[in-house]
Design a protein around this motif. Structure first.
Motif, PDB file in Angstrom:
ATOM      1  N   PRO A  18      41.378  49.679  98.570  1.00 50.07           N
ATOM      2  CA  PRO A  18      40.370  48.469  98.136  1.00 50.07           C
ATOM      3  C   PRO A  18      40.432  47.236  98.836  1.00 50.07           C
ATOM      4  N   GLU A  19      41.918  46.898  99.209  1.00 48.96           N
ATOM      5  CA  GLU A  19      42.225  45.707 100.155  1.00 48.96           C
ATOM      6  C   GLU A  19      41.887  45.840 101.447  1.00 48.96           C
ATOM      7  N   ASN A  20      41.792  46.920 102.042  1.00 50.40           N
ATOM      8  CA  ASN A  20      41.484  47.024 103.510  1.00 50.40           C
ATOM      9  C   ASN A  20      40.087  46.417 103.639  1.00 50.40           C
ATOM     10  N   PRO A  21      39.773  46.092 104.913  1.00 51.51           N
ATOM     11  CA  PRO A  21      38.451  45.478 105.249  1.00 51.51           C
ATOM     12  C   PRO A  21      37.689  46.662 105.314  1.00 51.51           C
ATOM     13  N   THR A  22      36.442  46.375 105.023  1.00 51.55           N
ATOM     14  CA  THR A  22      35.325  47.347 104.991  1.00 51.55           C
ATOM     15  C   THR A  22      34.126  47.212 105.737  1.00 51.55           C
ATOM     16  N   ILE A  23      33.832  48.312 106.716  1.00 53.13           N
ATOM     17  CA  ILE A  23      32.539  48.134 107.435  1.00 53.13           C
ATOM     18  C   ILE A  23      31.463  49.335 106.945  1.00 53.13           C
ATOM     19  N   LEU A  24      30.141  48.986 106.881  1.00 54.88           N
ATOM     20  CA  LEU A  24      29.112  49.700 106.640  1.00 54.88           C
ATOM     21  C   LEU A  24      28.451  50.030 107.841  1.00 54.88           C
ATOM     22  N   TYR A  25      28.181  51.193 108.022  1.00 59.94           N
ATOM     23  CA  TYR A  25      27.387  51.646 109.147  1.00 59.94           C
ATOM     24  C   TYR A  25      25.869  52.440 108.652  1.00 59.94           C
ATOM     25  N   LEU A  26      24.808  51.619 108.867  1.00 58.68           N
ATOM     26  CA  LEU A  26      23.376  51.873 108.365  1.00 58.68           C
ATOM     27  C   LEU A  26      22.460  52.405 109.554  1.00 58.68           C
ATOM     28  N   THR A  27      21.909  53.643 109.116  1.00 62.31           N
ATOM     29  CA  THR A  27      21.050  54.205 110.232  1.00 62.31           C
ATOM     30  C   THR A  27      19.861  54.604 109.709  1.00 62.31           C
ATOM     31  N   GLN A  28      18.790  54.666 110.641  1.00 59.86           N
ATOM     32  CA  GLN A  28      17.452  55.077 110.364  1.00 59.86           C
ATOM     33  C   GLN A  28      16.649  54.527 109.028  1.00 59.86           C
ATOM     34  N   GLN A  29      16.733  53.418 109.093  1.00 66.54           N
ATOM     35  CA  GLN A  29      15.536  52.357 108.320  1.00 66.54           C
ATOM     36  C   GLN A  29      14.511  52.773 108.702  1.00 66.54           C
ATOM     37  N   HIS A  30      14.176  53.047 109.964  1.00 68.92           N
ATOM     38  CA  HIS A  30      12.905  53.683 110.537  1.00 68.92           C
ATOM     39  C   HIS A  30      13.039  55.055 110.858  1.00 68.92           C
ATOM     40  N   GLY A  31      12.356  55.847 110.229  1.00 66.14           N
ATOM     41  CA  GLY A  31      12.272  57.260 110.519  1.00 66.14           C
ATOM     42  C   GLY A  31      12.415  57.890 111.643  1.00 66.14           C
ATOM     43  N   ASN A  32      11.566  57.236 112.773  1.00 72.48           N
ATOM     44  CA  ASN A  32      11.620  57.802 113.929  1.00 72.48           C
ATOM     45  C   ASN A  32      12.919  57.385 115.094  1.00 72.48           C
ATOM     46  N   GLU A  33      13.704  57.001 114.318  1.00 70.08           N
ATOM     47  CA  GLU A  33      15.072  56.292 115.211  1.00 70.08           C
ATOM     48  C   GLU A  33      16.106  57.068 114.723  1.00 70.08           C
ATOM     49  N   GLN A  34      16.246  58.396 115.296  1.00 70.86           N
ATOM     50  CA  GLN A  34      17.136  59.275 114.713  1.00 70.86           C
ATOM     51  C   GLN A  34      18.511  59.521 115.494  1.00 70.86           C
ATOM     52  N   LEU A  35      18.466  59.395 116.875  1.00 71.61           N
ATOM     53  CA  LEU A  35      19.758  59.629 117.408  1.00 71.61           C
ATOM     54  C   LEU A  35      20.855  58.879 116.965  1.00 71.61           C
ATOM     55  N   THR A  36      20.977  57.764 116.404  1.00 76.14           N
ATOM     56  CA  THR A  36      21.949  56.877 115.925  1.00 76.14           C
ATOM     57  C   THR A  36      22.686  57.828 114.593  1.00 76.14           C
ATOM     58  N   THR A  37      21.409  58.285 113.872  1.00 76.92           N
ATOM     59  CA  THR A  37      21.795  59.244 112.757  1.00 76.92           C
ATOM     60  C   THR A  37      22.688  60.337 113.339  1.00 76.92           C
ATOM     61  N   GLU A  38      22.214  61.209 114.322  1.00 77.96           N
ATOM     62  CA  GLU A  38      22.961  62.355 114.937  1.00 77.96           C
ATOM     63  C   GLU A  38      24.350  61.761 115.234  1.00 77.96           C
ATOM     64  N   GLY A  39      24.574  60.448 115.757  1.00 77.81           N
ATOM     65  CA  GLY A  39      25.793  60.126 115.907  1.00 77.81           C
ATOM     66  C   GLY A  39      26.696  59.719 114.893  1.00 77.81           C
ATOM     67  N   ALA A  40      25.996  59.304 113.846  1.00 78.12           N
ATOM     68  CA  ALA A  40      26.741  59.184 112.539  1.00 78.12           C
ATOM     69  C   ALA A  40      27.609  60.036 112.175  1.00 78.12           C
ATOM     70  N   LEU A  41      26.593  61.223 112.213  1.00 79.79           N
ATOM     71  CA  LEU A  41      27.183  62.536 111.749  1.00 79.79           C
ATOM     72  C   LEU A  41      28.288  63.185 112.729  1.00 79.79           C
ATOM     73  N   SER A  42      28.270  63.052 113.950  1.00 77.45           N
ATOM     74  CA  SER A  42      29.456  63.320 114.743  1.00 77.45           C
ATOM     75  C   SER A  42      30.438  62.634 114.353  1.00 77.45           C
ATOM     76  N   PHE A  43      30.473  61.314 114.105  1.00 78.48           N
ATOM     77  CA  PHE A  43      31.608  60.517 113.853  1.00 78.48           C
ATOM     78  C   PHE A  43      32.169  60.814 112.454  1.00 78.48           C
ATOM     79  N   ILE A  44      31.161  61.192 111.579  1.00 76.13           N
ATOM     80  CA  ILE A  44      31.715  61.715 110.119  1.00 76.13           C
ATOM     81  C   ILE A  44      32.650  63.000 110.450  1.00 76.13           C
ATOM     82  N   LYS A  45      32.316  63.900 111.263  1.00 77.69           N
ATOM     83  CA  LYS A  45      32.955  65.057 111.536  1.00 77.69           C
ATOM     84  C   LYS A  45      34.021  64.640 112.291  1.00 77.69           C
ATOM     85  N   ALA A  46      34.415  63.835 113.009  1.00 77.75           N
ATOM     86  CA  ALA A  46      35.378  63.428 113.872  1.00 77.75           C
ATOM     87  C   ALA A  46      36.296  62.716 112.899  1.00 77.75           C
ATOM     88  N   LEU A  47      35.971  62.216 111.865  1.00 71.12           N
ATOM     89  CA  LEU A  47      37.040  61.527 110.995  1.00 71.12           C
ATOM     90  C   LEU A  47      37.774  62.602 110.166  1.00 71.12           C
TER      91      LEU A  47
END
Length: 346
Positions: A91-120
Motif C-alpha cells: 500500500p505504500e507504493n505509488p499507484t497508477i490507474l489505467y482507464l480505458t473505453q469510457q467511449h465504447g467505440n474506442e477499443q484498441l486501448t482495451t486490447e492493449g490493456a489486456l495484453s499488458f495484464i497478460k504480460a504482468l
C-alpha cells in the motif's frame, strides 16, 4: 546502462505484442500515423474482443496470476459487470490507474490493456510489480462496446457489431464526472477513485484519423490537466507522466505524438479527477476509432496491431518509471515545443 534498459523493455514489449496479436507483430517502416487511412481496409469489428471475451480473459488471468486480484466495481446500465484488475503489492507504493473505453467505440486501448495484464503474469514483470501498484479498468462502457444501447445505430459504419461512444442511456461518460448520473461513472468514483490512494492516472481514448503535426499524421496526442483549478505541482507531475510517454513513443520510428487541444471543463476525467482527488492525470488519444458514423474517424483493421503496441508500450514504460522513481527526473521541457495537432482537411 541505457542500452540495457532499452533491450529489457523491448523484450517485455515484444512478449506483450505477441499476446495482443496471437502471434508475431511486425513493426511498420513508417509511423503509425501514415498507416491505412479511411477507405483503405475494411471497417470490421469481428476481430475485437467482445465483452464476454474480455470477462473470460480477465477471469483466466486472475486464476493464473497470484499478484492479480480481479474485482467487480459495479454494473453497467444493462447489468454487465465492470471489472478492475488490481495489483497491489504494498500500500505504500505509488499507484497508477489505467482507464480505458469510457467511449465504447474506442477499443484498441482495451486490447492493449489486456495484453499488458497478460504480460504482468510473466516472470519478466516480477520486478515491476514490487515497486508500483497498478490498477486497470479495462472497459468502463461495455454496453456501448457491444452496441447494446437504447438508441439507433443505423448510421454507424462497421460491418459487424456496432460500437458507440455513448453508454446505453446515450450519455457520454467522459462528461459525467461531476454529476455522476450514470452507474458506470458512479462505480468508478465510489469503488476506485474513492477507494484507493491513486497518484497517477492515464485516461486512454481514441480520436479521429486525420490529426497531424508538421504535415504528418500522428499516432496519438497527449495532454495534462488544463483546468485553472488544478494545483501547479500536480500539473507538473502530470507533465512528467507525459514526458515518459513521449520518450517511449517518439524514438520507435513508428509513433508520432502531438499535443491535444483540450478545454478546461471539470466534467471530463483529465481535469475533474485531478482537482477532486489530487491525481496527476494524462490524456492519451490514440489515432482512429473502431466504429463511427463518420468515415474519417475510423481506421481500417490493418492499423490495429500498431496502436495496440503503442498502448502496451505506454502502460509498461509509465509503470516502470513510477516504480523505479525515474519519473521524478523526467524532462518536461518537450511540452514547450510539442506542436498542437491540427486536422488534415484533404
Amino acid at each position: 546502462m541505457e542500452h540495457a534498459r532499452t533491450a529489457r523493455l523491448t523484450s517485455a514489449l515484444a512478449l506483450a505484442a505477441l499476446l495482443a496479436a496471437g502471434g508475431a507483430v511486425t513493426a511498420p517502416a513508417t509511423a503509425v500515423g501514415e498507416g491505412p487511412n479511411p477507405g483503405n481496409g475494411q471497417y470490421t469489428t469481428a476481430h475485437l474482443s467482445t465483452y464476454e471475451d474480455l470477462a473470460a480473459q480477465l477471469q483466466d488471468q486472475d486464476a493464473r496470476q497470484d499478484a492479480l486480484e480481479l474485482k467487480v466495481i459495479g454494473q453497467s446500465v444493462k447489468g454487465r459487470d465492470l471489472y478492475l484488475a488490481e495489483y497491489v503489492s504494498d500500500p505504500e507504493n505509488p499507484t497508477i490507474l489505467y482507464l480505458t473505453q469510457q467511449h465504447g467505440n474506442e477499443q484498441l486501448t482495451t486490447e492493449g490493456a489486456l495484453s499488458f495484464i497478460k504480460a504482468l503474469g510473466t516472470g519478466k514483470s516480477a520486478d515491476l510489480l514490487q515497486n508500483v501498484n497498478i490498477l486497470v479498468v479495462p472497459m468502463l462502457n461495455p454496453d456501448g462496446a457491444m452496441g447494446d444501447v437504447d438508441f439507433p445505430l443505423d448510421d454507424y459504419l462497421a460491418k459487424d457489431r456496432h460500437l458507440t461512444r455513448y453508454n446505453a442511456n446515450g450519455i457520454d461518460l467522459n462528461r459525467d464526472h461531476v454529476a455522476r448520473t450514470q452507474p458506470e461513472t458512479r462505480a468508478l468514483h465510489e469503488n476506485v477513485l474513492g477507494a484507493y490512494d491513486i497518484d497517477y492516472m492515464i485516461d486512454l481514448h481514441h480520436q479521429g484519423t486525420q490529426p497531424e503535426v508538421d504535415g504528418e499524421l500522428v499516432s496519438g496526442s497527449i495532454l495534462y490537466p488544463t483546468t485553472p483549478h488544478a494545483d501547479p505541482e500536480l500539473v507538473r507531475r502530470s507533465q512528467q507522466l507525459g514526458a515518459v510517454v513521449h520518450a517511449a513513443i517518439e524514438p520507435t520510428g513508428w509513433g508520432r505524438l502531438g499535443k491535444y487541444v483540450g478545454g478546461t471543463a471539470e466534467t471530463i476525467s483529465r481535469n475533474g479527477i485531478a482537482v477532486e482527488y489530487g491525481v496527476a492525470t494524462l490524456l492519451f488519444e490514440m489515432r482512429g476509432m473502431s466504429d463511427h458514423y463518420r468515415e474519417d474517424y475510423i481506421l481500417g483493421a490493418r492499423s490495429n496491431g500498431y496502436l495496440i503496441r503503442q498502448t502496451v508500450l505506454t502502460l509498461t514504460e509509465t509503470a516502470r518509471a513510477i516504480g523505479d522513481g525515474s519519473i521524478g527526473t523526467a524532462d518536461t521541457s518537450f511540452w514547450e515545443t510539442l506542436p498542437e495537432q491540427t486536422t488534415r482537411t484533404e
